[in-house]
Structures are given as structure tokens and as C-alpha cells.
Motif scaffolding. Structure first.
Motif, short mmCIF file in Angstrom:
data_model
loop_
_atom_site.label_atom_id
_atom_site.label_comp_id
_atom_site.label_asym_id
_atom_site.label_seq_id
_atom_site.Cartn_x
_atom_site.Cartn_y
_atom_site.Cartn_z
N VAL A 102 -12.10 1.48 0.24
CA VAL A 102 -10.77 2.11 0.34
C VAL A 102 -10.29 2.47 -1.06
CG1 VAL A 102 -9.51 -0.10 0.23
CG2 VAL A 102 -8.45 1.85 1.37
N GLU A 103 -9.61 3.61 -1.15
CA GLU A 103 -8.98 4.04 -2.41
C GLU A 103 -7.48 4.11 -2.19
OE1 GLU A 103 -10.50 7.69 -3.94
OE2 GLU A 103 -12.58 7.04 -3.83
N ILE A 104 -6.74 3.45 -3.08
CA ILE A 104 -5.27 3.45 -2.95
C ILE A 104 -4.67 3.89 -4.27
CG2 ILE A 104 -3.23 2.06 -2.40
CD1 ILE A 104 -5.08 0.17 -0.85
N GLU A 105 -3.88 4.94 -4.21
CA GLU A 105 -3.21 5.47 -5.40
C GLU A 105 -1.72 5.62 -5.12
OE1 GLU A 105 -5.05 9.20 -6.16
OE2 GLU A 105 -6.99 8.33 -6.74
N ALA A 106 -0.95 5.49 -6.17
CA ALA A 106 0.50 5.71 -6.04
C ALA A 106 0.81 7.17 -6.37
CB ALA A 106 1.25 4.80 -6.99
N LYS A 107 1.56 7.84 -5.49
CA LYS A 107 2.00 9.20 -5.79
C LYS A 107 3.07 9.11 -6.87
CE LYS A 107 1.40 10.91 -1.06
NZ LYS A 107 2.13 11.42 0.12
N GLU A 108 2.83 9.77 -7.99
CA GLU A 108 3.72 9.60 -9.14
C GLU A 108 5.02 10.38 -9.02
OE1 GLU A 108 1.76 10.05 -12.84
OE2 GLU A 108 0.47 8.31 -12.52
N THR A 161 -11.24 3.95 19.72
CA THR A 161 -12.40 4.35 18.91
C THR A 161 -13.01 3.19 18.11
OG1 THR A 161 -11.01 4.93 17.02
CG2 THR A 161 -11.42 6.67 18.64
N GLN A 162 -12.29 2.07 18.02
CA GLN A 162 -12.73 0.91 17.21
C GLN A 162 -12.80 1.25 15.72
OE1 GLN A 162 -13.45 -2.26 18.96
NE2 GLN A 162 -12.33 -1.00 20.39
N GLN A 163 -12.10 2.33 15.34
CA GLN A 163 -12.06 2.72 13.93
C GLN A 163 -10.89 2.01 13.23
OE1 GLN A 163 -13.98 5.15 12.29
NE2 GLN A 163 -15.29 5.52 14.05
N VAL A 164 -11.04 1.74 11.93
CA VAL A 164 -9.92 1.21 11.14
C VAL A 164 -8.99 2.36 10.79
CG1 VAL A 164 -9.26 0.07 8.98
CG2 VAL A 164 -11.29 -0.68 10.21
N VAL A 165 -7.71 2.19 11.09
CA VAL A 165 -6.71 3.25 10.80
C VAL A 165 -5.57 2.67 9.97
CG1 VAL A 165 -7.19 4.69 12.83
CG2 VAL A 165 -5.59 2.79 13.03
N VAL A 166 -4.91 3.56 9.23
CA VAL A 166 -3.73 3.17 8.44
C VAL A 166 -2.51 3.28 9.36
CG1 VAL A 166 -2.33 3.67 6.40
CG2 VAL A 166 -4.81 4.04 6.34
N VAL A 167 -1.82 2.17 9.60
CA VAL A 167 -0.67 2.21 10.51
C VAL A 167 0.66 2.23 9.76
CG1 VAL A 167 -1.74 1.21 12.57
CG2 VAL A 167 -0.85 -0.32 10.81
N GLU A 168 0.71 1.59 8.59
CA GLU A 168 1.99 1.50 7.85
C GLU A 168 1.71 1.53 6.36
OE1 GLU A 168 5.87 1.63 7.79
OE2 GLU A 168 5.12 0.89 9.70
N ARG A 194 -6.89 6.18 1.21
CA ARG A 194 -8.05 6.90 1.75
C ARG A 194 -9.15 5.90 2.08
NH1 ARG A 194 -6.33 10.42 -2.28
NH2 ARG A 194 -7.72 9.42 -3.80
N ILE A 195 -9.56 5.89 3.34
CA ILE A 195 -10.64 4.99 3.77
C ILE A 195 -11.97 5.75 3.73
CG2 ILE A 195 -11.55 3.67 5.74
CD1 ILE A 195 -8.61 3.24 6.62
N ASN A 196 -13.00 5.13 3.16
CA ASN A 196 -14.34 5.72 3.15
C ASN A 196 -14.97 5.45 4.52
OD1 ASN A 196 -17.14 6.16 2.87
ND2 ASN A 196 -17.06 5.70 0.67
N GLU A 197 -14.88 6.47 5.41
CA GLU A 197 -15.32 6.29 6.80
C GLU A 197 -16.80 5.93 6.91
OE1 GLU A 197 -13.27 6.09 9.12
OE2 GLU A 197 -11.47 7.12 8.45
#
Length: 317
Positions: free
Chosen positions: A255-261, A225-232, A193-196
Motif C-alpha cells: 500500500v502507498e499512502i501520501e498526504a495531499k499537500e 469480491t473478497q478484495q481489500v477496499v478502502v472504506v474510510e 493506493r493498494i497494489n492489487e
């Protein structure tokens, strides 16, 4: 079951990519324990057929007998019927001798070099008594068109190799030559999740610097849009580099990164003994058999012989 509440789960599988020697799939709505059990069964408990006994008649090559026997054992053999074959120790047709049609396959190899040119003795020179159990075809990655087999030994003029070999059913837990898996790995699927709002405070150059801090190509800049996006998202290796970079830039929480358990991405590569897809199916079948055996022991005292203290514990004894 506790107070009417069920802990039963229904895992879901989604195939992403499938080839004869590789399969990539998602396993969702289950625990890491189940994912790891499946991985370990694929590596060590799915049976295949491999050469287990070698009788050498003539060997005047530069390699000694044990060396050649070891190399023969490591040649993957097509093992589509391994699940229905008997283990030689359990075979009543040959009293556990391991040399009958129900539990073994016989191979012969005869090679002699008669010229000054070095002769390559390969897995293609192994002749099987059963057309369903033969050495796996192997092609040179640099020349995929040529099926030249796996080299066993090289002979010079006058050198000879004659042998008889018996292949038997086995599992990777007993010896790695019986393992049908080249690699079996799984990773937790990441949620990114990116903090826009915080991202908007960065200049385009800062965004590029932040993206480049990731050793893998997880993020990119949208050209419109020049926005940062998650591609992979799956390229993320849980290295925390982008989080450290954000902290260093004074933008903690960028940015918040969590592993889906309960979500796993499996990559399974086969040695070629069985297809990768069949390897997964066989592993699930074996896992079910093991769970059935534990459940059966819940009801029968006789199972104590097989499960010992575990059987008694399951019945509350």
C-alpha cells in the motif's frame, strides 16, 4: 508576479457536516500556511463577549471573590453582535472606561439560600441588560431536556451572593475566556493506493490480519469480491502501522499512502458563543482585514507606525 506567471490560487470549500456547535468542511487548492492561519485566527482572533469586571457586594459562600470572578469570566455568552461592538479601549463614548452600551453589557446576580437544601447558583441566575448577550444555554448530556445552566457556586442555608458584572468584547489572544472555539483541527487528506497484484498473493486470513493491524477502520474486505477496499480514508492517522505490517509480511509496497499537500479537512467546534459556521465566516473576514492592512502598507509611509520594519520591507526600504 514573476515573468508573467501568477501564484494566485483560488481555494475551494465544501461543507461536509454542519450543526450549531460543530462544522466539518474540506479546504482545497491552498497551502498549509493558509489553513493554519485560518485555524489560528478562529482560536485567538475572532472576538466574543465575556465578563471582564466583577463588583461583589456580598459573598458569604465557600468560594472567595477572585475564584467566583474567574468562573464568571469563563461562562460563554452569546456573541452574535461582537463583531460590530467596540473594544472598550477604543470606545470614545465612555473614553475607554468600558462601561457604556456601545462596548459593554451589564449583568446582575442575586442569590440567597433560605432552606436546608443546597442551592445551585448557575448561569441562569445572571440577568443581562441586553437580551442579545446572555449566558449560553447548557444542558446536562445525561438529561438533554433539562436546561440547568452552568454552576457558578453552591450555597447552604444563610449564605448569599450579590454582584454586578461588566462583560466586554475581547479576543482569545488576550485571554482564553474570549476564545469562541472549543477545538479547531485540520488534517491532510490522505491518498491511499493498494497494489492489487501484490494483494492477490495474500490469503483471506492474511488480508484480515493486515487489515486488523490498522488501529482505525480504514480498510475492509468486500463480502462479494473478497478484495481489500478502502472504506474510510480519513480515519487514517498517519501511524504507518499497515506499512510496517506489510513489510513484516514480506510484502513491501502493498500500500502507498501520501498526504495531499493542498487538501485539508477541518473540524471546528464552538463554545456556543457564536455558531460554528459563523465562527468560520468571521475568521475569514478577519484574515481578509489583516491582509488588506499589509497590502495597504505597501503604498503608504504612514503605515510604518503600525507595521514598523515590515511596512518598510514590503516597500523594499
Amino acid at each position: 508576479m514573476d515573468g508573467g506567471m501568477s501564484y494566485q490560487r483560488f481555494p475551494k470549500v465544501k461543507i461536509r457536516e454542519m450543526k450549531d456547535d460543530m462544522v466539518k468542511f474540506e479546504l482545497r487548492e491552498t497551502d498549509a500556511s493558509v489553513a493554519n492561519a485560518l485555524r489560528r485566527v478562529m482560536i485567538a482572533e475572532v472576538p466574543t463577549v465575556a465578563i471582564d469586571l466583577v463588583e461583589i457586594e456580598v459573598n458569604s459562600s465557600v468560594l472567595n471573590d477572585e475564584f467566583i470572578a474567574h468562573r464568571l469570566g469563563l461562562i460563554p455568552l452569546t456573541s452574535d453582535r461582537a463583531m460590530s461592538m467596540r473594544f472598550s479601549r477604543d470606545c470614545d463614548a465612555c473614553d475607554g472606561d468600558g462601561q457604556c452600551e456601545f462596548c459593554s453589557v451589564e449583568f446582575h446576580l442575586r442569590a440567597k439560600c433560605l432552606t436546608d437544601q443546597t442551592l445551585d447558583v448557575t448561569s441562569k441566575d445572571l440577568y443581562s441588560s441586553d437580551h442579545t448577550v446572555v449566558p449560553v444555554e447548557f444542558s446536562d448530556p445525561n438529561d438533554p431536556g433539562e436546561q440547568r445552566g452552568i454552576i457558578i457556586v453552591k450555597l447552604r442555608r444563610g449564605q448569599e451572593l450579590r454582584l454586578r458584572a461588566i462583560a466586554r468584547k475581547g479576543i482569545g489572544k488576550d485571554h482564553a475566556k474570549w476564545s469562541p472555539a472549543a477545538t479547531v483541527t485540520f488534517m491532510y487528506e490522505p491518498t491511499i493506493r493498494i497494489n492489487e497484484d501484490l494483494m492477490e498473493t495474500l490469503s483471506l486470513e492474511e488480508k484480515r490480519t493486515w487489515i486488523d493491524s490498522s488501529p482505525t477502520k480504514v480498510f475492509d474486505i468486500d463480502p462479494v469480491t473478497q478484495q481489500v477496499v478502502v472504506v474510510e480514508p480519513e480515519a487514517y492517522t498517519y501511524d504507518d502501522e499497515v506499512i510496517k505490517k506489510a513489510d513484516a509480511m514480506g510484502k513491501s509496497g502493498l500500500v502507498e499512502i501520501e498526504a495531499k499537500e493542498d487538501s485539508f479537512i477541518f473540524t471546528v467546534e464552538s463554545t456556543g458563543a457564536i455558531k460554528a459556521s459563523q465562527l468560520v465566516l468571521n475568521a475569514i473576514e478577519i484574515l481578509k482585514q489583516k491582509l488588506d492592512a499589509v497590502r495597504l502598507s505597501d503604498d503608504t509611509v504612514e503605515a510604518d507606525d503600525q507595521f514598523g520594519e515590515l511596512g518598510a520591507h514590503l516597500r523594499g526600504g
